[in-house]
Design an enzyme around this catalytic site. Structure first.
Site, PDB file in Angstrom:
ATOM      1  N   HIS A   8       0.837  -1.206   0.000  1.00  0.00           N
ATOM      2  CA  HIS A   8       0.000   0.000   0.000  1.00  0.00           C
ATOM      3  C   HIS A   8       0.877   1.264   0.000  1.00  0.00           C
ATOM      4  O   HIS A   8       0.640   2.194  -0.777  1.00  0.00           O
ATOM      5  CB  HIS A   8      -0.914  -0.034   1.235  1.00  0.00           C
ATOM      6  CG  HIS A   8      -1.739   1.187   1.429  1.00  0.00           C
ATOM      7  ND1 HIS A   8      -3.071   1.258   1.065  1.00  0.00           N
ATOM      8  CD2 HIS A   8      -1.442   2.393   1.959  1.00  0.00           C
ATOM      9  CE1 HIS A   8      -3.538   2.462   1.365  1.00  0.00           C
ATOM     10  NE2 HIS A   8      -2.577   3.169   1.916  1.00  0.00           N
ATOM     11  N   GLU A   9       1.897   1.274   0.836  1.00  0.00           N
ATOM     12  CA  GLU A   9       2.734   2.476   0.949  1.00  0.00           C
ATOM     13  C   GLU A   9       3.570   2.696  -0.310  1.00  0.00           C
ATOM     14  O   GLU A   9       3.701   3.822  -0.800  1.00  0.00           O
ATOM     15  CB  GLU A   9       3.646   2.381   2.186  1.00  0.00           C
ATOM     16  CG  GLU A   9       2.907   2.269   3.508  1.00  0.00           C
ATOM     17  CD  GLU A   9       1.871   3.350   3.706  1.00  0.00           C
ATOM     18  OE1 GLU A   9       2.054   4.470   3.198  1.00  0.00           O
ATOM     19  OE2 GLU A   9       0.841   3.074   4.357  1.00  0.00           O
TER      20      GLU A   9
ATOM     21  N   HIS B 248       1.553   4.289  -3.024  1.00  0.00           N
ATOM     22  CA  HIS B 248       1.409   5.754  -2.935  1.00  0.00           C
ATOM     23  C   HIS B 248       2.566   6.453  -3.666  1.00  0.00           C
ATOM     24  O   HIS B 248       2.364   7.459  -4.346  1.00  0.00           O
ATOM     25  CB  HIS B 248       1.430   6.210  -1.475  1.00  0.00           C
ATOM     26  CG  HIS B 248       0.105   6.127  -0.768  1.00  0.00           C
ATOM     27  ND1 HIS B 248      -1.055   6.689  -1.269  1.00  0.00           N
ATOM     28  CD2 HIS B 248      -0.224   5.593   0.435  1.00  0.00           C
ATOM     29  CE1 HIS B 248      -2.046   6.480  -0.410  1.00  0.00           C
ATOM     30  NE2 HIS B 248      -1.584   5.811   0.627  1.00  0.00           N
TER      31      HIS B 248
HETATM   32 ZN   LIG Z   1      -2.457   5.201   2.288  1.00  0.00          ZN
END
Ligand SMILES: [Zn+2]
Length: 265
Positions: free
Chosen positions: A137-138, A141
């Site tokens: 997820h990170e 980004h």
């Molecule tokens: Zn996030």
């Protein structure tokens, strides 16, 4: 702190110039006001400052796990982008995966691949696969250039379509503040807050990336259920992330595609 914006070409008003970014995985189009070179340079300086104030843990099984899972995800990301002819999107990335001691349930990845995991999230992640949900997820980004998008949105709100170079000359403090808003950190906390669309996109991409790295994407569901059941909403997506129920529904929607990328190891 004064920052100098070296690369100032922007075409904020339309998505027809070089500043237009198309996400290679989701197809979502955004406009980036600042070059990624510039974002990486500024993020790298912020990262160094953060680690100076929050010394990373080294040589423990937990810190080794953070590096191992992070590097597997970084390699999978690199291989995938190379396979679709988009390796340039993470050109100049110098991945770093550091664990810091903190009760915060948190993790983040700055532009350029600068990652911090807070020890407070490890009871939630439980194992490598749980950590891969978070790191996927990170990393998503960063690869999706969400900080640049946040910078651009805020810049347009304040300065419209004025050329960045002229605004920097007359109002560099304001531009620096926008950068802090988009990427900056303060103490142990990250100021950055992503939009709901960005969070959803990071969930989707993160699922694919963890699968590509050899982690079972189905395990994202129990991870988010754990986070939800314990009210653990302290990390970077606290303010604008979808509800746990919506998030799990979205993940279920993307699981069939994620499974196509999954190669068990
Ligand atoms: Zn996030």
């Amino acid at each position: 702190m004064k920052r100098i914006f070296f690369v100032l070409s922007i075409a904020i008003s339309a998505c027809a110039f070089s500043s237009c970014f198309t996400n290679p995985i989701t197809g979502r189009k955004t406009v980036n006001a600042v070059s990624e070179d510039e974002m990486r340079t500024m993020a790298s300086a912020e990262y160094k400052k953060f680690l100076a104030a929050n010394p990373p843990v080294n040589g423990t099984p937990e810190s080794e796990m953070v590096k191992k899972v992070g590097n597997k995800l970084a390699t999978a990301t690199q291989q995938y982008l190379t396979s679709i002819g988009k390796a340039n999107l993470i050109q100049g990335y110098q991945w770093e995966f550091n664990l810091v001691n903190s009760k915060e349930v948190n993790a983040w990845c700055m532009p350029g691949g600068k990652v911090v995991v807070y020890s407070g999230i490890l009871p939630q992640t439980q194992d490598e696969t749980g950590l891969a949900v978070v790191l996927g997820h990170e990393i998503a980004h960063a690869v999706a250039r969400h900080s640049n998008e946040r910078f651009t949105d805020q810049y347009i709100t304040q300065f419209g379509t004025q050329v960045l170079s002229s605004v920097v000359k007359t109002n560099s403090d304001a531009v620096n503040n926008i950068f802090d808003y988009a990427v900056g950190i303060s103490g142990t906390g990250l100021l950055l807050k992503f939009s709901r669309n960005q969070e959803s996109e990071a969930d989707e991409m993160g699922l694919y990336l963890m699968a590509m790295a050899g982690y079972n994407p189905e395990q994202a569901i129990p991870f988010w259920q754990r986070m939800g059941s314990q009210g653990a909403k302290v990390w970077e997506l606290a303010s604008s992330h979808p509800s746990d129920e919506t998030r799990i529904k979205n993940i279920q929607k993307f699981l069939p595609k994620a499974k196509q990328y999954y190669k068990p190891q």
